[in-house]
Design a protein around this motif. Structure first.
Motif, PDB file in Angstrom:
ATOM      1  N   GLU A  24       0.833  -1.205   0.000  1.00  0.00           N
ATOM      2  CA  GLU A  24       0.000   0.000   0.000  1.00  0.00           C
ATOM      3  C   GLU A  24       0.864   1.250   0.000  1.00  0.00           C
ATOM      4  O   GLU A  24       0.625   2.198  -0.761  1.00  0.00           O
ATOM      5  CB  GLU A  24      -0.907  -0.010   1.225  1.00  0.00           C
ATOM      6  N   VAL A  25       1.880   1.276   0.854  1.00  0.00           N
ATOM      7  CA  VAL A  25       2.782   2.421   0.928  1.00  0.00           C
ATOM      8  C   VAL A  25       3.469   2.650  -0.412  1.00  0.00           C
ATOM      9  O   VAL A  25       3.582   3.782  -0.899  1.00  0.00           O
ATOM     10  CB  VAL A  25       3.816   2.215   2.056  1.00  0.00           C
ATOM     11  N   GLU A  26       3.920   1.571  -1.031  1.00  0.00           N
ATOM     12  CA  GLU A  26       4.568   1.695  -2.335  1.00  0.00           C
ATOM     13  C   GLU A  26       3.590   2.210  -3.391  1.00  0.00           C
ATOM     14  O   GLU A  26       3.940   3.083  -4.202  1.00  0.00           O
ATOM     15  CB  GLU A  26       5.132   0.341  -2.764  1.00  0.00           C
ATOM     16  N   SER A  27       2.366   1.698  -3.384  1.00  0.00           N
ATOM     17  CA  SER A  27       1.389   2.112  -4.391  1.00  0.00           C
ATOM     18  C   SER A  27       1.024   3.585  -4.264  1.00  0.00           C
ATOM     19  O   SER A  27       0.654   4.228  -5.262  1.00  0.00           O
ATOM     20  CB  SER A  27       0.131   1.248  -4.279  1.00  0.00           C
ATOM     21  N   LEU A  28       1.132   4.115  -3.065  1.00  0.00           N
ATOM     22  CA  LEU A  28       0.826   5.526  -2.854  1.00  0.00           C
ATOM     23  C   LEU A  28       1.922   6.449  -3.383  1.00  0.00           C
ATOM     24  O   LEU A  28       1.704   7.646  -3.535  1.00  0.00           O
ATOM     25  CB  LEU A  28       0.594   5.803  -1.366  1.00  0.00           C
ATOM     26  N   GLY A  29       3.109   5.905  -3.611  1.00  0.00           N
ATOM     27  CA  GLY A  29       4.196   6.700  -4.173  1.00  0.00           C
ATOM     28  C   GLY A  29       5.286   7.102  -3.193  1.00  0.00           C
ATOM     29  O   GLY A  29       6.205   7.844  -3.579  1.00  0.00           O
ATOM     30  N   PHE A  30       5.214   6.627  -1.950  1.00  0.00           N
ATOM     31  CA  PHE A  30       6.288   6.924  -1.009  1.00  0.00           C
ATOM     32  C   PHE A  30       7.554   6.187  -1.441  1.00  0.00           C
ATOM     33  O   PHE A  30       7.499   5.056  -1.926  1.00  0.00           O
ATOM     34  CB  PHE A  30       5.884   6.521   0.407  1.00  0.00           C
ATOM     35  N   GLY A  31       8.695   6.828  -1.248  1.00  0.00           N
ATOM     36  CA  GLY A  31       9.940   6.262  -1.747  1.00  0.00           C
ATOM     37  C   GLY A  31      10.609   5.273  -0.834  1.00  0.00           C
ATOM     38  O   GLY A  31      11.494   4.523  -1.271  1.00  0.00           O
ATOM     39  N   SER A  32      10.226   5.268   0.438  1.00  0.00           N
ATOM     40  CA  SER A  32      10.903   4.397   1.399  1.00  0.00           C
ATOM     41  C   SER A  32       9.957   3.999   2.515  1.00  0.00           C
ATOM     42  O   SER A  32       9.029   4.724   2.859  1.00  0.00           O
ATOM     43  CB  SER A  32      12.146   5.088   1.977  1.00  0.00           C
ATOM     44  N   LEU A  33      10.247   2.839   3.075  1.00  0.00           N
ATOM     45  CA  LEU A  33       9.522   2.320   4.227  1.00  0.00           C
ATOM     46  C   LEU A  33      10.550   2.040   5.310  1.00  0.00           C
ATOM     47  O   LEU A  33      11.435   1.193   5.135  1.00  0.00           O
ATOM     48  CB  LEU A  33       8.767   1.046   3.858  1.00  0.00           C
ATOM     49  N   ALA A  55       9.767  -2.073  -5.863  1.00  0.00           N
ATOM     50  CA  ALA A  55      10.831  -1.091  -6.053  1.00  0.00           C
ATOM     51  C   ALA A  55      11.159  -0.274  -4.809  1.00  0.00           C
ATOM     52  O   ALA A  55      12.250   0.277  -4.706  1.00  0.00           O
ATOM     53  CB  ALA A  55      10.452  -0.133  -7.193  1.00  0.00           C
ATOM     54  N   ILE A  56      10.244  -0.160  -3.866  1.00  0.00           N
ATOM     55  CA  ILE A  56      10.441   0.705  -2.713  1.00  0.00           C
ATOM     56  C   ILE A  56      11.655   0.258  -1.894  1.00  0.00           C
ATOM     57  O   ILE A  56      11.946  -0.933  -1.785  1.00  0.00           O
ATOM     58  CB  ILE A  56       9.176   0.738  -1.829  1.00  0.00           C
ATOM     59  N   THR A  57      12.388   1.218  -1.343  1.00  0.00           N
ATOM     60  CA  THR A  57      13.502   0.918  -0.447  1.00  0.00           C
ATOM     61  C   THR A  57      12.970   0.686   0.959  1.00  0.00           C
ATOM     62  O   THR A  57      12.134   1.437   1.452  1.00  0.00           O
ATOM     63  CB  THR A  57      14.506   2.076  -0.429  1.00  0.00           C
ATOM     64  N   VAL A  58      13.459  -0.354   1.609  1.00  0.00           N
ATOM     65  CA  VAL A  58      13.139  -0.618   3.010  1.00  0.00           C
ATOM     66  C   VAL A  58      14.393  -0.342   3.834  1.00  0.00           C
ATOM     67  O   VAL A  58      15.488  -0.798   3.495  1.00  0.00           O
ATOM     68  CB  VAL A  58      12.651  -2.055   3.230  1.00  0.00           C
ATOM     69  N   ALA A  59      14.229   0.442   4.897  1.00  0.00           N
ATOM     70  CA  ALA A  59      15.336   0.794   5.787  1.00  0.00           C
ATOM     71  C   ALA A  59      14.994   0.372   7.206  1.00  0.00           C
ATOM     72  O   ALA A  59      13.816   0.347   7.588  1.00  0.00           O
ATOM     73  CB  ALA A  59      15.600   2.302   5.742  1.00  0.00           C
ATOM     74  N   THR A  60      15.998   0.029   7.990  1.00  0.00           N
ATOM     75  CA  THR A  60      15.763  -0.257   9.399  1.00  0.00           C
ATOM     76  C   THR A  60      15.973   1.009  10.205  1.00  0.00           C
ATOM     77  O   THR A  60      16.923   1.746   9.996  1.00  0.00           O
ATOM     78  CB  THR A  60      16.700  -1.359   9.916  1.00  0.00           C
TER      79      THR A  60
END
Length: 273
Positions: A24-33, A55-60
């Motif tokens: 959902e976060v990726e589909s909304l257009g946010f670049g990172s989680l 494609a979204i970047t995931v960060a800790t």
């Protein structure tokens, strides 16, 4: 930097982040989680979120240095990097003395841990350090891609950018409550902030920002709460988030409080993206 975060991302505790939410976060257009709450060093939960998206970047935000040794975390990093190149940013930090029994020499611990990650082949520009004070910020610039401050205001972002200079990643977290019922929103914001105002590292950071002792007592003054937790309608909250960008941030990761955070993500996406 080979890892792309976008200007705006979402911060959420790893335990509360499902693959469906990541999509959902990726589909909304946010670049990172940003997956917070000290995820385990095997990073299995992080890999699951990356696998569920395209494609979204995931960060800790962040792996706790006291709980997982650098060799274990580096092995997990290499596993993810080999399967999903340049889609994972390893955020690390030392947490707080109130929650870690063995907490000691935080600066030396960060320094040694970053060196150990480097020795294990983790590239500097794939690591970000949770840093608040000047020494830790300088360390983040010297031995990682940059810094991921938490529970700060644009005052800190401006100070950090001046200290770090250009070409150092600055990615602060910003907590928000998207709600037009301001009394309800402020109650939620106050309950959230009171926890962090009991931790010495955050209080010291706020003092460096210029807040007075009276602002830090009794759960935080109204003027402090108005900046550490943005509340209001989507337009008002989005304007406050942009304050970090105007102060020099490269990426702002947004933590939405409330019963329906996804609704908050959707409304903010319309304002910011």
């Amino acid at each position: 930097m080979t890892i792309q975060l976008g200007t705006y991302g979402i911060w959420r505790r790893t335990a509360d982040t499902t693959p469906d939410l990541a999509r959902e976060v990726e589909s909304l257009g946010f670049g990172s989680l940003w997956a917070g709450g000290s995820p385990p060093g095997d990073l299995a939960a992080i890999e699951e979120l990356i696998a569920a998206t395209s494609a979204i970047t995931v960060a800790t935000g962040i792996v706790n240095m006291w709980r997982d040794d650098a060799a274990t975390v580096a092995e997990s990093y290499h596993r993810i990097q080999s399967r999903y190149p340049n889609r994972f940013l390893l955020g690390v930090g030392v947490s707080h003395p109130e929650s870690i029994a063995q907490y000691d020499s935080p600066y030396q611990t960060m320094d040694r841990y970053l060196d150990a990650l480097s020795d294990e082949g983790v590239p500097k520009d794939h690591v970000i350090l949770a840093a608040l004070g000047p020494r830790a910020l300088r360390l983040s610039a010297a031995k990682s891609a940059g810094t991921h401050p938490y529970f700060t205001t644009p005052r800190h972002t401006r100070m950090a950018r001046e200290l770090l200079g250009e070409n150092v990643l600055l990615a602060p977290e910003q907590t928000v409550v998207v709600d037009t019922d301001l009394d309800r929103a402020r109650t939620l914001a106050g309950a959230f902030a009171s926890r962090y105002l009991s931790l010495v590292n955050y209080c010291n950071s706020l003092r460096r920002e210029g807040w007075e002792e009276s602002d830090l007592k009794n759960g935080g003054s109204d003027r402090l709460l108005a900046e550490v937790v943005l509340v209001g309608d989507p337009e008002t909250v989005a304007a406050g988030i942009r304050g970090h960008i105007e102060a020099g941030a490269d990426n702002v990761n947004i933590q939405v409080l409330g019963a329906d955070p996804v609704a908050g993500y959707r409304s903010l996406a319309k304002e910011l993206l």
